[in-house]
Design an enzyme around this catalytic site. Structure first.
Site, PDB file in Angstrom:
ATOM      1  CB  CYS A  54      -0.907  -0.013   1.233  1.00 51.98           C
ATOM      2  SG  CYS A  54      -2.022   1.415   1.324  1.00 51.98           S
ATOM      3  CG  ASP A  56      -0.736   4.237   5.248  1.00 46.78           C
ATOM      4  OD1 ASP A  56       0.158   4.762   5.942  1.00 46.78           O
ATOM      5  OD2 ASP A  56      -1.943   4.259   5.549  1.00 46.78           O
ATOM      6  NE  ARG A  58      -0.815   5.024   8.677  1.00 46.87           N
ATOM      7  CZ  ARG A  58      -2.091   4.787   8.995  1.00 46.87           C
ATOM      8  NH1 ARG A  58      -2.480   4.940  10.260  1.00 46.87           N
ATOM      9  NH2 ARG A  58      -2.961   4.390   8.085  1.00 46.87           N
ATOM     10  CG  HIS A 110      -1.489  -0.857   6.041  1.00 53.30           C
ATOM     11  ND1 HIS A 110      -2.087   0.172   6.732  1.00 53.30           N
ATOM     12  CD2 HIS A 110      -1.550  -0.508   4.726  1.00 53.30           C
ATOM     13  CE1 HIS A 110      -2.476   1.105   5.878  1.00 53.30           C
ATOM     14  NE2 HIS A 110      -2.167   0.714   4.657  1.00 53.30           N
ATOM     15  CB  CYS A 113      -5.844   0.102   5.078  1.00 55.12           C
ATOM     16  SG  CYS A 113      -5.645   0.517   3.328  1.00 55.12           S
TER      17      CYS A 113
END
Length: 288
Positions: A54, A56, A58, A110, A113
């Site tokens: 992803c 993302d 993080r 994750h 999300c």
């Protein structure tokens, strides 16, 4: 108002410069550890894994797995989706499998999300994003009863995140590039991970390795490999132009032989008729 804009712009520039300063510190640290680090890195890559994750911020794959540049070939998009018509992703998979000879592909989702959470609602997030998230909605629709059996909203999101990873693993199994690799004897393995943002740990999802054999046979494509292509150059398949030309020649030859035989038969009939006429003439001559 103008003063606020200027102040905000200065803050953003400082944030931007901080990233570049971080790069300088990173280079200095690596050079201190190994003066030839970047020169060695520039000679090429030989990663052992393809990770589809992803976007993302993080969930940085290298940092989470404590791997260095050159060890993981990475593709990232919103909610780690494997969409069959995504040319970008398919190019990455093909290059990883056919050129880098990677044998392990990982789909890493994750918890927490935002894409998964947005897909569970009826609120539009706008244009292309809605179209993209429809792929997750399909997973939700299929497993709605299981997902809604959880009371806590975060547990629902985590459940859908896990199911989404499994669905994307299945999409990789169905991918023609992977199917061709398997047919050629390339042992490409596909794994599913869930990174738990709240703990930092990666959870390996238990995905049945026999699923590729049990999925619908219509996805198990059959390819003509190079060895078969070489053979086909010497043996023309039925219906090929070369084979059609051969058939036309055979038909023409057959008609020609039939025509010659017909001429022979006509000649024999004419000869018999002439013989009878001559025989009759001889007999009449005798009477004279």
């Amino acid at each position: 108002m103008n003063q606020q804009i200027v102040s905000h712009s200065i803050q953003e520039i400082n944030h931007y410069n901080r990233v570049l300063e971080g790069n300088k510190r990173y280079v200095a640290k690596k050079m201190e550890e190994d003066p030839l680090y970047f020169k060695t890195l520039s000679k090429g890559q030989s990663p052992k894994y393809l990770l589809i994750g992803c976007s993302d911020s993080r969930a940085p794959p290298n940092e989470l797995t404590e791997t260095d540049p050159g060890e993981i070939f990475i593709h990232r998009n919103i909610a780690n989706l494997v969409i069959p018509t995504d040319l970008n992703l398919n190019c990455v998979i093909q290059y990883a499998v056919e050129h880098l000879h990677i044998h392990n592909i990982v789909v890493m989702g994750h918890t927490c999300c935002g894409g998964v959470k947005a897909a569970m609602t009826q609120d539009s997030v706008g244009g292309l994003l809605d179209l993209w998230l429809n792929q997750i909605k399909l997973v939700y629709e299929k497993h709605a009863d299981l997902i809604e059996s959880f009371v806590d909203e975060n547990d629902k999101i985590t459940c859908l995140s896990q199911l989404n990873v499994r669905a994307q693993v299945m999409n990789i199994w169905k991918n023609p590039i992977i199917q061709k690799a398997w047919q050629k004897g390339n042992p490409v393995m596909v794994h599913g991970w869930l990174f738990r943002v709240e703990t930092g740990y990666i959870e390996e999802l238990l995905i049945d390795q026999h699923t590729p054999e049990e999925m619908c046979k219509v996805y198990a494509l059959k390819f003509k490999l190079e060895s078969e292509k070489q053979l086909s150059k010497h043996v023309s398949p039925t219906g090929s132009p070369k084979n059609n030309a051969k058939k036309r020649f055979q038909n023409m030859q057959r008609k020609l032989i039939e025509h010659i035989n017909q001429l022979k038969e006509n000649k024999i009939e004419d000869f018999d008729l002439e013989t009878k006429e001559i025989g009759g003439f001889i007999e009449s001559s005798k009477d004279l």
